[in-house]
Design a protein around this motif. Structure first.
Motif, mmCIF file in Angstrom:
data_model
loop_
_atom_site.group_PDB
_atom_site.id
_atom_site.type_symbol
_atom_site.label_atom_id
_atom_site.label_comp_id
_atom_site.label_asym_id
_atom_site.label_seq_id
_atom_site.Cartn_x
_atom_site.Cartn_y
_atom_site.Cartn_z
ATOM 1 N N HIS A 1 -4.834 -1.344 5.533
ATOM 2 C CA HIS A 1 -4.227 -0.115 6.054
ATOM 3 C C HIS A 1 -4.278 -0.095 7.582
ATOM 4 N N GLY B 1 0.024 2.872 3.654
ATOM 5 C CA GLY B 1 -1.279 3.542 3.741
ATOM 6 C C GLY B 1 -1.233 4.978 3.256
ATOM 7 N N TYR B 2 -2.353 5.660 3.362
ATOM 8 C CA TYR B 2 -2.456 7.045 2.901
ATOM 9 C C TYR B 2 -1.769 7.990 3.895
ATOM 10 N N ASN C 1 3.918 10.017 -0.327
ATOM 11 C CA ASN C 1 4.276 8.600 -0.383
ATOM 12 C C ASN C 1 5.339 8.351 -1.446
ATOM 13 N N ASP D 1 0.814 -1.215 0.000
ATOM 14 C CA ASP D 1 0.000 0.000 0.000
ATOM 15 C C ASP D 1 0.853 1.273 0.000
ATOM 16 N N GLU E 1 -3.321 8.573 7.131
ATOM 17 C CA GLU E 1 -3.281 7.426 8.047
ATOM 18 C C GLU E 1 -1.921 7.313 8.731
ATOM 19 N N TRP E 2 -0.826 7.325 7.922
ATOM 20 C CA TRP E 2 0.480 7.126 8.571
ATOM 21 C C TRP E 2 0.914 8.338 9.386
ATOM 22 N N HIS F 1 0.878 3.407 -2.399
ATOM 23 C CA HIS F 1 -0.007 4.463 -2.911
ATOM 24 C C HIS F 1 0.750 5.734 -3.306
ATOM 25 N N SER G 1 1.185 -2.591 5.543
ATOM 26 C CA SER G 1 0.871 -1.417 4.723
ATOM 27 C C SER G 1 1.551 -0.136 5.200
#
Ligand code: FE2
Ligand code: FE2
Length: 278
Positions: A235, A253-254, A17, A9, A257-258, A11, A251
Motif C-alpha cells: 500500500h 489501498g484503503y 473502493n 489492493d 490511505e488513498w 479491497h 496498489s
C-alpha cells in the motif's frame, strides 16, 4: 494499440473502493489489466470485481493476495488454504480471467513483446524483524510490539503445515516454470509481494516485512530476463529500480490511505511505458 495496465489492493470490501472499481474503464478496448491481489476478502466480491473488469478489458490477469486467501466467517464459501486457492482459480476460469495456473501469455502491444508471468509466491518470514535471525525470533519480536499480520488468524496453509511450507513449494514449482521460458523474451513478473526485500525498508513497522515476501526470490529479476516486476501489498504505490530492473507497486489501498495521497498518478498504472518514477 493498447496499453498494459496494472492495479492491486482494490479491497472492494470498502464501499468507496467498490465504487472506484465500478467506474474503472480502459482507455482503449485493446488494454490489458493486471490485478496483483487483494481484490476482496470474500469470494463473491472477488468474482464481482474481476468479472466487471473482464467485461471491459481485452484481458485480465490476476494473482492472489493474502486477502483472497483468508477464510472469514461471513463468507458463504468456507474453503481454506490450497482448496480456497483452487476455488479462486476455478472461478477465474469461469469468467475468463488468467491466473498463475495458466500458460504465461505474450503481450505484443505498447512496450512489447513481453511474456506476462502471474506468480503466486507467498512469504516465509525470512524478511526478519530487526536483529532477528530466525522465524521464531522474528515472530516473537512482532508479538512483543503488537504488529502481527491478520493472516495469522485467517490465512490457512491447509494441507501444508505452515504458510512458509506453502511458500517454499510455490517457489520450487514457479522457479521450474520460469526456467523453461525462452530467455530471449523479456518477462513481466507479477506477484502480490515484491520479489526483493528492499521495497519493504520504508515500512513504518519493519517487523511487518516478514509477511511481505521471501529471500528465496532475491535474484529472480536478474536470473530471468525481466522487463518489469509488478507487485502490491505494501500500500505504498511507487517505482523503484533494483539491479536496473523496474519494480512497480501498483496498489489502490484503503480509502484512508488513498484519500491522503489522492492517487496523483491515477488508479491504473502503465507497466511498460510509464515515466521512470510514477
Ligand atoms: Fe492490501
Ligand atoms: Fe496484501
Amino acid at each position: 494499440m493498447g496499453s498494459l495496465l496494472a492495479v492491486s489492493d482494490l479491497h472492494i470490501t470498502y464501499a468507496e473502493n467498490r465504487e472506484i472499481v465500478a467506474e474503472l474503464r480502459p482507455d482503449s478496448p485493446d488494454d490489458w489489466l493486471i490485478v496483483a491481489g487483494d481484490v476482496a476478502d470474500q469470494l463473491h466480491d472477488v468474482r464481482w470485481a474481476l468479472e466487471t473488469l473482464a467485461g471491459r478489458f481485452a484481458k485480465v490477469i490476476w494473482t492472489p493476495g493474502n486477502h483472497e486467501l483468508w477464510t472469514v466467517r461471513a463468507d458463504p464459501v468456507q474453503s481454506k488454504g490450497v482448496e480456497r486457492y483452487n476455488d479462486l482459480v476455478a472461478m477465474c476460469r469461469e469468467i475468463g480471467v488468467l491466473t498463475p495456473e495458466d500458460p504465461y501469455v505474450q503481450w505484443t502491444g505498447d512496450g512489447g513483446p513481453v511474456l506476462i508471468a502471474p506468480l503466486f509466491i507467498g512469504y516465509d518470514y525470512t524478511f526478519y524483524a530487526p536483529g532477528c535471525t530466525t522465524k521464531e525470533e522474528s515472530l516473537a519480536y512482532a508479538r512483543d510490539t503488537g504488529i502481527v499480520c491478520t493472516d495469522e488468524v485467517y490465512l490457512s496453509p491447509d494441507p501444508y503445515e505452515s504458510r512458509d511450507d506453502w511458500c517454499r513449494a510455490r517457489v520450487a514449482l514457479t522457479e521450474a516454470r520460469l526456467s523453461e521460458c525462452d530467455p530471449a523474451v523479456p518477462l513481466v513478473l507479477v506477484n502480490h509481494y515484491p520479489l526483493v526485500r528492499e521495497p519493504t525498508r520504508i515500512l513504518r513497522f519493519p517487523e511487518f516485512a516478514q509477511w511481505c515476501g521471501t529471500v528465496l526470490t532475491a535474484d529472480w529479476h536478474t536470473r530471468f530476463n525481466t522487463a518489469a516486476m509488478v507487485y502490491g501489498h505494501l500500500h505504498i504505490p511507487r517505482i523503484t529500480h533494483h539491479d536496473g530492473v523496474r519494480f512497480q507497486e501498483v496498489s489502490l489501498g484503503y480509502p484512508r490511505e488513498w484519500r491522503r495521497h489522492g492517487n496523483p498518478h491515477g488508479i491504473l498504472r502503465r507497466v511498460l511505458t510509464a515515466p521512470a518514477h510514477v
